[in-house]
Write a protein that holds these residues in place. Structure first.
Motif, PDB file in Angstrom:
ATOM      1  N   THR A   1      21.816  -3.495   0.417  1.00 56.88           N
ATOM      2  CA  THR A   1      22.823  -3.791   1.676  1.00 56.88           C
ATOM      3  C   THR A   1      24.136  -3.336   1.003  1.00 56.88           C
ATOM      4  N   MET A   2      24.587  -3.486  -0.313  1.00 58.21           N
ATOM      5  CA  MET A   2      25.972  -3.378  -0.893  1.00 58.21           C
ATOM      6  C   MET A   2      25.912  -1.698  -1.000  1.00 58.21           C
ATOM      7  N   GLU A   3      24.778  -1.182  -1.480  1.00 55.08           N
ATOM      8  CA  GLU A   3      25.046   0.343  -1.681  1.00 55.08           C
ATOM      9  C   GLU A   3      23.661   1.024  -1.052  1.00 55.08           C
ATOM     10  N   PRO A   4      23.942   1.101   0.374  1.00 59.03           N
ATOM     11  CA  PRO A   4      22.776   1.974   1.043  1.00 59.03           C
ATOM     12  C   PRO A   4      22.667   3.157   0.685  1.00 59.03           C
ATOM     13  N   THR A   5      23.729   3.997   0.075  1.00 57.93           N
ATOM     14  CA  THR A   5      23.407   5.518  -0.258  1.00 57.93           C
ATOM     15  C   THR A   5      22.732   5.754  -1.506  1.00 57.93           C
ATOM     16  N   ASP A   6      22.464   4.549  -2.199  1.00 48.53           N
ATOM     17  CA  ASP A   6      21.729   4.702  -3.777  1.00 48.53           C
ATOM     18  C   ASP A   6      20.223   4.402  -3.464  1.00 48.53           C
ATOM     19  N   PRO A   7      19.428   5.561  -3.439  1.00 48.92           N
ATOM     20  CA  PRO A   7      18.167   5.436  -3.147  1.00 48.92           C
ATOM     21  C   PRO A   7      17.213   4.432  -4.064  1.00 48.92           C
ATOM     22  N   GLY A   8      17.766   4.340  -5.265  1.00 46.07           N
ATOM     23  CA  GLY A   8      17.170   3.484  -6.171  1.00 46.07           C
ATOM     24  C   GLY A   8      16.931   2.158  -6.174  1.00 46.07           C
ATOM     25  N   TRP A   9      17.879   1.578  -5.109  1.00 47.25           N
ATOM     26  CA  TRP A   9      17.552   0.241  -4.832  1.00 47.25           C
ATOM     27  C   TRP A   9      16.553  -0.006  -3.613  1.00 47.25           C
ATOM     28  N   SER A  10      16.393   0.875  -2.856  1.00 46.85           N
ATOM     29  CA  SER A  10      15.260   0.981  -2.186  1.00 46.85           C
ATOM     30  C   SER A  10      13.963   0.951  -2.690  1.00 46.85           C
ATOM     31  N   ILE A  11      14.005   1.877  -3.634  1.00 50.21           N
ATOM     32  CA  ILE A  11      12.605   2.026  -4.494  1.00 50.21           C
ATOM     33  C   ILE A  11      12.458   0.555  -5.261  1.00 50.21           C
ATOM     34  N   ALA A  12      13.411   0.089  -5.963  1.00 56.53           N
ATOM     35  CA  ALA A  12      13.419  -0.876  -6.555  1.00 56.53           C
ATOM     36  C   ALA A  12      13.064  -2.357  -5.658  1.00 56.53           C
ATOM     37  N   LEU A  13      13.572  -2.399  -4.395  1.00 56.95           N
ATOM     38  CA  LEU A  13      12.841  -3.211  -3.283  1.00 56.95           C
ATOM     39  C   LEU A  13      11.473  -3.228  -2.962  1.00 56.95           C
ATOM     40  N   ALA A  14      11.116  -1.832  -2.681  1.00 53.47           N
ATOM     41  CA  ALA A  14       9.751  -1.580  -2.348  1.00 53.47           C
ATOM     42  C   ALA A  14       8.976  -1.998  -3.635  1.00 53.47           C
ATOM     43  N   TYR A  15       9.187  -1.809  -4.791  1.00 51.21           N
ATOM     44  CA  TYR A  15       8.146  -2.225  -5.908  1.00 51.21           C
ATOM     45  C   TYR A  15       8.057  -3.690  -6.203  1.00 51.21           C
ATOM     46  N   ALA A  16       9.308  -4.554  -5.822  1.00 50.35           N
ATOM     47  CA  ALA A  16       9.236  -6.113  -5.833  1.00 50.35           C
ATOM     48  C   ALA A  16       8.567  -6.468  -4.647  1.00 50.35           C
ATOM     49  N   MET A  17       8.656  -5.896  -3.598  1.00 48.00           N
ATOM     50  CA  MET A  17       7.863  -6.308  -2.280  1.00 48.00           C
ATOM     51  C   MET A  17       6.357  -5.858  -2.598  1.00 48.00           C
ATOM     52  N   ARG A  18       6.179  -4.990  -3.157  1.00 55.21           N
ATOM     53  CA  ARG A  18       4.500  -4.584  -3.412  1.00 55.21           C
ATOM     54  C   ARG A  18       3.949  -5.703  -4.554  1.00 55.21           C
ATOM     55  N   ARG A  19       4.735  -6.170  -5.347  1.00 57.52           N
ATOM     56  CA  ARG A  19       4.318  -7.084  -6.379  1.00 57.52           C
ATOM     57  C   ARG A  19       4.406  -8.687  -5.660  1.00 57.52           C
ATOM     58  N   ALA A  20       5.340  -8.770  -4.878  1.00 58.16           N
ATOM     59  CA  ALA A  20       5.814 -10.220  -4.260  1.00 58.16           C
ATOM     60  C   ALA A  20       4.843 -10.330  -2.953  1.00 58.16           C
ATOM     61  N   GLU A  21       4.690  -9.549  -2.174  1.00 58.49           N
ATOM     62  CA  GLU A  21       4.182  -9.809  -0.846  1.00 58.49           C
ATOM     63  C   GLU A  21       2.873  -8.669  -0.592  1.00 58.49           C
ATOM     64  N   CYS A  22       3.190  -7.497  -0.367  1.00 58.13           N
ATOM     65  CA  CYS A  22       2.111  -6.714  -0.117  1.00 58.13           C
ATOM     66  C   CYS A  22       2.460  -5.030  -0.260  1.00 58.13           C
ATOM     67  N   ILE A  23       1.649  -4.461  -0.242  1.00 56.15           N
ATOM     68  CA  ILE A  23       1.960  -2.982  -0.428  1.00 56.15           C
ATOM     69  C   ILE A  23       2.291  -2.200   0.761  1.00 56.15           C
ATOM     70  N   GLU A  24       1.619  -2.577   1.969  1.00 54.44           N
ATOM     71  CA  GLU A  24       1.920  -2.207   3.144  1.00 54.44           C
ATOM     72  C   GLU A  24       3.480  -2.204   3.522  1.00 54.44           C
ATOM     73  N   ARG A  25       4.097  -3.390   3.325  1.00 54.08           N
ATOM     74  CA  ARG A  25       5.348  -3.738   3.457  1.00 54.08           C
ATOM     75  C   ARG A  25       6.386  -2.978   2.596  1.00 54.08           C
ATOM     76  N   ALA A  26       5.853  -2.868   1.346  1.00 55.44           N
ATOM     77  CA  ALA A  26       6.472  -1.880   0.478  1.00 55.44           C
ATOM     78  C   ALA A  26       6.594  -0.459   1.018  1.00 55.44           C
ATOM     79  N   GLN A  27       5.453   0.073   1.438  1.00 54.97           N
ATOM     80  CA  GLN A  27       5.439   1.322   1.912  1.00 54.97           C
ATOM     81  C   GLN A  27       6.528   1.576   3.133  1.00 54.97           C
ATOM     82  N   ALA A  28       6.380   0.411   4.071  1.00 53.30           N
ATOM     83  CA  ALA A  28       7.272   0.396   5.123  1.00 53.30           C
ATOM     84  C   ALA A  28       8.783   0.721   4.737  1.00 53.30           C
ATOM     85  N   ILE A  29       9.134   0.057   3.732  1.00 47.59           N
ATOM     86  CA  ILE A  29      10.496   0.056   3.295  1.00 47.59           C
ATOM     87  C   ILE A  29      11.001   1.450   2.836  1.00 47.59           C
TER      88      ILE A  29
END
Length: 171
Positions: A73-101
């Motif tokens: 949200t703070m730095e939407p132009t940095d793709p690294g944050w989206s990658i980190a969010l997806a990875y955490a989502m994969r581990r916390a919830e599910c891979i399908e939601r990570a893929q959607a991110i």
């Protein structure tokens, strides 16, 4: 967006201590130091970025997910944050939601090779091998050096023979 205010001397000290603890692999101490920054400093990029690293190391995926989401949200132009969010989502919830991110991130950052690479990993884990091949093809077109990383990534193990053959053919 207004530029962030500089951290107070005490907040700088806490951040420095947290970084030192992190480098020494003293994860609980690093988190404790980060918890010691002022509420105003706690929501700054540098503090959040270090908190994310520490939470990832601690494998605290729900908190890493929340922290990465704040950074997106703070730095939407940095793709690294989206990658980190997806990875955490994969581990916390599910891979399908990570893929959607990452699919959403790919629209915003179509030229980011690591987004394509991670989508290939997720597709492989979901047994969507043709989809994984396509994402890898795109990732390699954007950054050929990712071939070496692909040969080490266990998510892509099913494709290692193909990647190896492509690598040999390219020489």
């Amino acid at each position: 967006m207004t530029p962030p205010l500089p951290l107070s001397r005490e907040d700088q000290r806490q951040l420095s201590a947290a970084l030192g603890y992190f480098e020494l692999k003293m994860i609980s101490e690093a988190l404790e130091a980060l918890d010691g920054v002022s509420p105003a400093a706690a929501d700054t990029r540098n503090v959040l970025a270090l908190r994310l690293l520490v939470l990832q190391k601690a494998e605290n995926w729900p908190k890493a997910q929340a922290t990465a989401a704040r950074l997106v949200t703070m730095e939407p132009t940095d793709p690294g944050w989206s990658i980190a969010l997806a990875y955490a989502m994969r581990r916390a919830e599910c891979i399908e939601r990570a893929q959607a991110i990452l699919r959403d991130a790919m629209i915003a950052h179509p030229g980011d090779a690591l987004i394509h690479f991670n989508l290939a990993c997720y597709a492989c884990q979901l047994a969507r091998i043709d989809e994984a091949r396509e994402y890898l093809r795109n990732a390699f077109a954007l950054d050929i050096d990712l071939r070496s990383q692909a040969m080490k990534d266990p998510d892509l193990q099913v494709l290692w023979p193909e990647i190896s053959a492509q690598k040999a053919k390219a020489k």
